[in-house]
Design an enzyme around this catalytic site. Structure first.
Site, PDB file in Angstrom:
ATOM      1  N   ASP B 111     -17.773 -46.699 -10.792  1.00 12.46           N
ATOM      2  CA  ASP B 111     -17.767 -47.695  -9.731  1.00 12.46           C
ATOM      3  C   ASP B 111     -18.075 -49.037 -10.381  1.00 12.46           C
ATOM      4  O   ASP B 111     -18.358 -49.122 -11.570  1.00 12.46           O
ATOM      5  CB  ASP B 111     -18.788 -47.328  -8.655  1.00 12.46           C
ATOM      6  N   ASP B 285     -16.335 -39.058  -3.002  1.00 10.44           N
ATOM      7  CA  ASP B 285     -17.497 -38.892  -3.873  1.00 10.44           C
ATOM      8  C   ASP B 285     -18.744 -38.993  -3.006  1.00 10.44           C
ATOM      9  O   ASP B 285     -18.725 -39.655  -1.980  1.00 10.44           O
ATOM     10  CB  ASP B 285     -17.564 -39.983  -4.942  1.00 10.44           C
ATOM     11  N   CYS B 323     -19.550 -16.530  -1.922  1.00 11.97           N
ATOM     12  CA  CYS B 323     -19.443 -17.543  -2.977  1.00 11.97           C
ATOM     13  C   CYS B 323     -19.414 -16.866  -4.333  1.00 11.97           C
ATOM     14  O   CYS B 323     -20.191 -15.942  -4.584  1.00 11.97           O
ATOM     15  CB  CYS B 323     -20.623 -18.510  -2.884  1.00 11.97           C
ATOM     16  N   CYS B 325     -19.911 -18.432  -7.288  1.00 18.22           N
ATOM     17  CA  CYS B 325     -20.536 -19.243  -8.332  1.00 18.22           C
ATOM     18  C   CYS B 325     -21.570 -18.419  -9.080  1.00 18.22           C
ATOM     19  O   CYS B 325     -22.049 -17.397  -8.569  1.00 18.22           O
ATOM     20  CB  CYS B 325     -21.166 -20.505  -7.739  1.00 18.22           C
ATOM     21  N   CYS B 328     -24.787 -17.505  -7.045  1.00 18.15           N
ATOM     22  CA  CYS B 328     -24.653 -16.458  -6.034  1.00 18.15           C
ATOM     23  C   CYS B 328     -24.363 -15.105  -6.643  1.00 18.15           C
ATOM     24  O   CYS B 328     -24.702 -14.078  -6.067  1.00 18.15           O
ATOM     25  CB  CYS B 328     -23.585 -16.861  -5.017  1.00 18.15           C
ATOM     26  N   HIS B 353     -24.566 -24.311  -7.498  1.00 18.20           N
ATOM     27  CA  HIS B 353     -24.010 -23.745  -6.270  1.00 18.20           C
ATOM     28  C   HIS B 353     -23.409 -24.819  -5.367  1.00 18.20           C
ATOM     29  O   HIS B 353     -22.311 -24.648  -4.844  1.00 18.20           O
ATOM     30  CB  HIS B 353     -25.054 -22.962  -5.474  1.00 18.20           C
TER      31      HIS B 353
END
Lengths: 422, 408
Positions: B111, B285, B323, B325, B328, B353
């Site tokens: 940014d 974002d 999930c 990930c 998890c 996660h």
């Protein structure tokens, strides 16, 4: 489990085999993986997996788990699965090497543990209840190790031995009646403060019991004089059977590790790299004992031997860094690393050194970013585990003396990693 | 005041000849304004719609670059203000740009440093020249001008760079909003002229105008005359009423060229993401998912779990059974609850996660658009998140209805 020794000069080289359900082995001399509430500090499974040489056995500390007693009882499947390490061999120690233990709270029937929520008073019976919920592969028997804060005296030392033996006998009886702990091995704690007679008594008496291994307790901290400490350790191990492992708590610095190995100790903790991480430092000592032709040439040409390079060690660096900082590490928050684009340690193959620079870690420390702890922990663990690997190599190659010279030299002067000309 | 057009046009003309379109649209929803495709950027293709995690100071918080890449992230954010002060652009440039410094092989977006104007307003004085800060780190005065912002961003080397805009809080009203809008147009031209590497650093414009449709429209008219590779919709998601928020988003997407990506800044709540994709946005974002992880909060399709709460002490299920990930797959709510009290590793598990949750959400959104079943996806999403129709937020229902996705 069984100790298999290969017979080497100066130390017990070999392995502790037949561990856990999978029959894993821990190379000896070796160390345990230090954990906090069952997690390698700062690290998730993925980041831990990126560390090379992680020991087969992880150390859990009882205070954290004691607070989870009810939870583990309801869980029923044991701590290994609960903490997400179902295939790791677990050793449960009575205390956390990093958390200071206030003195004066143990009684004839109880030992005090110090966790997040404060003090917990534990009897032998309660202790075994908790172990039944944890289901560790090994565990230190509840013992009275409160002999490390200054003047102990013969009476207190004798008490530590009497109480610990009493606890041991109670727990061995309870162990027999605990089907949940059928596969678990009890480690007997050898106490006795700094009194030789008590130490010998503790060693001999403990060795008579059916324990699977021995813990040399009460050598933590700085109260005991170094000479006394080393003499007692040697005397204690001399009383112990060869075929059972000897663990020591509270010893982490490389020079002290070597001294203990020479005196019959097999297994150490790895809280030391964690402490280094917490003070924003990276382990940088060399354990490469092979005679280095390059260094010899440099010496000949008048370039300073890097080992002796630290006359210029910046006074500012030392004063602003943690007072606990040792000569085996560098303080990465120091301004000198702001634009140092080299790895934390030249030649290190860890994730951090392969992908990042001192400048980056310096930046993370200055801006208080969490990633600093992650990267430093990965480096410090890998370096420490590699050090133990080097010890085993040195024993095998009969080069322990060279390794000792290298390490003791750095204990006095600092790390050998400074870039030539810096 | 009119902008210095000739200078901007010449520079953007050079840029135009040097680059192909960033956005490739693969499918458009037949009903709403949602699009799916990919962004073609110097460090590889990025499927979109996309959520970009924020790594303010050159780190995605406690997550390593390898972990972030393993989760499927192909673009994340760095903050010019923070990195521009510490460690500073010269040092980052010597480290091989932000990519080298972080060891990030994929795309980066920086940014301009302008948002800190609003969040650190007490320190700032805005003039035509730029924004004058007093640095909270050393007390020294810094002038962040369009040229300075571009200089820093060029040194950092991100694939997408943002213009310096004159940011006002979305709750501000009155002549300041108009002044800021016009100034942002002028600053856009100065940024375009100052961008040293248009061929590998894509400068996006930022549409301002607050909550005033007339001002926003004016800003859109002006900025779309500049040939930039993409547009951001700025000045929203700052605490304004949601009913105003969605209308400004829709107004903006209506007037932005369809062949260029639309980046809605600062939006990251799941519902907001889904609605704004329906309204025609491609990129998002937000610090929310990573920040909330560090407070012990895990994002799930039906809301969030405050894992520090006692109720999770003996909950042996993973955060989300569906999930995939690493968190998890390996750890229970009960263990994370316990670990939160003692080691930072717990925060890292939750950060992993939450990023996985956001990326998976966008993946599902994208797949549904490609398969022409986005409206059904939206209906399913809302039902899972809110349970029953009477709990759906009114603004979301209205916004979706406005693009032909009724929720009744």
């Amino acid at each position: 489990m069984r100790v298999e020794l290969r017979g080497a000069g100066g130390g017990r080289l070999g392995a502790l085999a037949g561990l856990g359900r999978g029959g894993a082995a821990l190379a000896l001399p070796g160390c345990l993986l230090y954990t906090r509430t069952g997690s390698a500090p700062h690290l998730t499974r993925d980041t831990l997996r990126a560390v090379r040489g992680v020991p087969a056995v992880a150390q859990l500390t009882l205070p954290a788990l004691a607070e989870l007693h009810e939870v583990l009882e309801e869980y029923k499947e044991g701590a290994a699965k609960f903490i997400g390490m179902p295939d790791t061999v677990l050793y449960c120690s009575l205390q956390d090497p990093v958390t200071p233990c206030p003195s004066g709270y143990n009684t004839n029937k109880t030992v005090s543990l110090w966790g997040n929520s404060g003090r917990m008073e534990v009897t032998a019976s309660k202790f075994m209840d908790i172990q039944r919920a944890i289901k560790p592969d090994w565990f230190q028997c509840i013992s009275d190790g409160d002999t490390i804060s200054g003047e102990v005296g013969r009476k207190r030392a004798k008490k530590s031995v009497d109480r610990s033996l009493s606890f041991l006998d109670i727990c061995l009886q309870l162990l027999e009646k605990s089907p949940e702990l059928q596969g678990s091995v009890m480690i007997g704690a050898i106490e006795g403060g700094d009194i030789l007679e008590e130490r010998l008594r503790s060693a001999r008496e403990t060795a008579k019991r059916p324990v699977g291994g021995f813990l040399l307790d009460g050598f933590q901290g700085r109260a005991m004089a170094k000479e006394t400490k080393l003499k007692l350790i040697a005397s204690v191990t001399a009383e112990l059977p060869e075929d059972k492992p000897r663990i020591i708590h509270g010893i982490g610095k490389p020079d002290e590790v070597l001294e203990c190995i020479e005196r019959g100790v097999d297994i150490f903790e790895s809280f030391f790299p964690f402490q280094v991480t917490e003070r924003g430092c990276a382990l940088s000592f060399s354990y490469d004992y092979h005679p280095n032709p390059e260094a010899a040439v440099l010496k000949q040409n008048g370039v300073q031997d890097p080992e002796k390079n630290n006359a210029e060690k910046d006074q500012d660096e030392i004063s602003r860094a943690d007072s606990e900082m040792t000569p085996f590490e560098i303080f990465l928050k120091d301004k000198r690393y702001q634009d140092d684009f080299g790895p934390l340690l030249e030649g290190c193959t860890c994730y951090c050194c392969q992908r990042h620079t001192r400048a980056y870690v310096h930046h993370l420390l200055v801006t208080n970013e969490l990633l600093a702890g992650v990267l430093l922990m990965m480096h410090n663990f890998q370096h420490y585990f590699s050090f133990f690997s080097a010890i085993r190599d040195a024993l095998r190659d009969n080069k322990l003396d060279q390794l000792k010279k290298l390490i003791f030299g750095q204990a006095l002067q600092g790390p050998a990693n400074a870039k030539p000309g810096q | 005041m009119a902008a210095a057009l000739p200078l901007a046009t010449a520079a953007s003309g050079r840029a135009r000849r040097a680059r192909a379109e960033v956005l490739r649209v693969a499918a458009r929803c037949a009903r709403s304004r949602a699009r799916a495709g990919e962004l073609r950027l110097p460090h590889g293709a990025v499927p979109c719609p996309v959520f970009m995690p924020v790594g303010t100071r050159g780190t995605a918080k406690g997550v390593t670059a390898a972990q972030l890449a393993a989760l499927g992230c192909r673009i994340c954010l760095g903050n010019t203000y923070h990195l521009g002060t510490r460690p500073g652009p010269e040092l980052v440039q010597r480290a091989g740009g932000l990519h080298g410094f972080m060891d990030w092989p994929h795309n980066l977006l920086t940014d301009s440093g302008g948002f800190q104007m609003v969040s650190l307003a007490a320190l700032a004085e805005v003039t035509e020249e730029g924004v004058r800060f007093r640095s909270p780190y050393g007390g020294e005065e810094i002038l962040l001008s369009p040229e300075k912002s571009m200089e820093i961003q060029n040194a950092l080397g991100a694939d997408i760079v943002m213009q310096l805009d004159d940011v006002v809080s979305s709750t501000t009203t009155g002549p300041r909003v108009e002044e800021a809008m016009h100034r942002s147009v002028r600053w856009l031209d100065r940024c375009i002229a100052a961008n040293r590497h248009p061929e590998r650093q894509h400068l996006f414009a930022i549409i301002q105008g607050g909550l005033d449709p007339a001002l926003r429209t004016k800003c859109l008219e002006e900025m779309t005359q500049r040939d930039v590779p993409g547009f951001a919709i700025g000045g929203l998601s700052g605490g304004e009423e949601k009913t105003c928020f969605w209308r400004m988003v829709k107004l903006s997407t209506e007037r932005l060229p369809p062949e260029k990506p639309r980046y809605l800044m600062g939006v990251g709540y799941a519902t907001d993401l889904v609605v704004c994709v329906a309204l025609g946005c491609d990129m998002f974002d937000c610090v929310f998912p990573t920040r909330t992880a560090r407070f012990g909060s895990a994002l799930v399709p039906w809301g969030s779990l405050q894992l520090k709460n006692k109720q999770f002490a003996k909950d042996f299920r993973p955060i989300d059974a569906d999930c995939e990930c690493p968190t998890c797959r390996g750890y229970s709510r009960a263990y994370l609850h316990a670990l939160l009290r003692s080691d930072t590793a717990a925060l890292h598990h939750l950060t992993v996660h939450n990023i996985a949750y956001q990326l998976q959400l966008m993946r599902s959104v994208r797949e549904s658009i490609l398969a022409q079943r986005f409206p059904q996806f939206v209906r399913d999403f809302m039902r899972t998140m809110y349970g029953s129709r009477d709990k759906y937020p009114a603004w979301a229902v209205e916004a979706l209805a406005s693009v032909d996705i009724p929720l009744d």
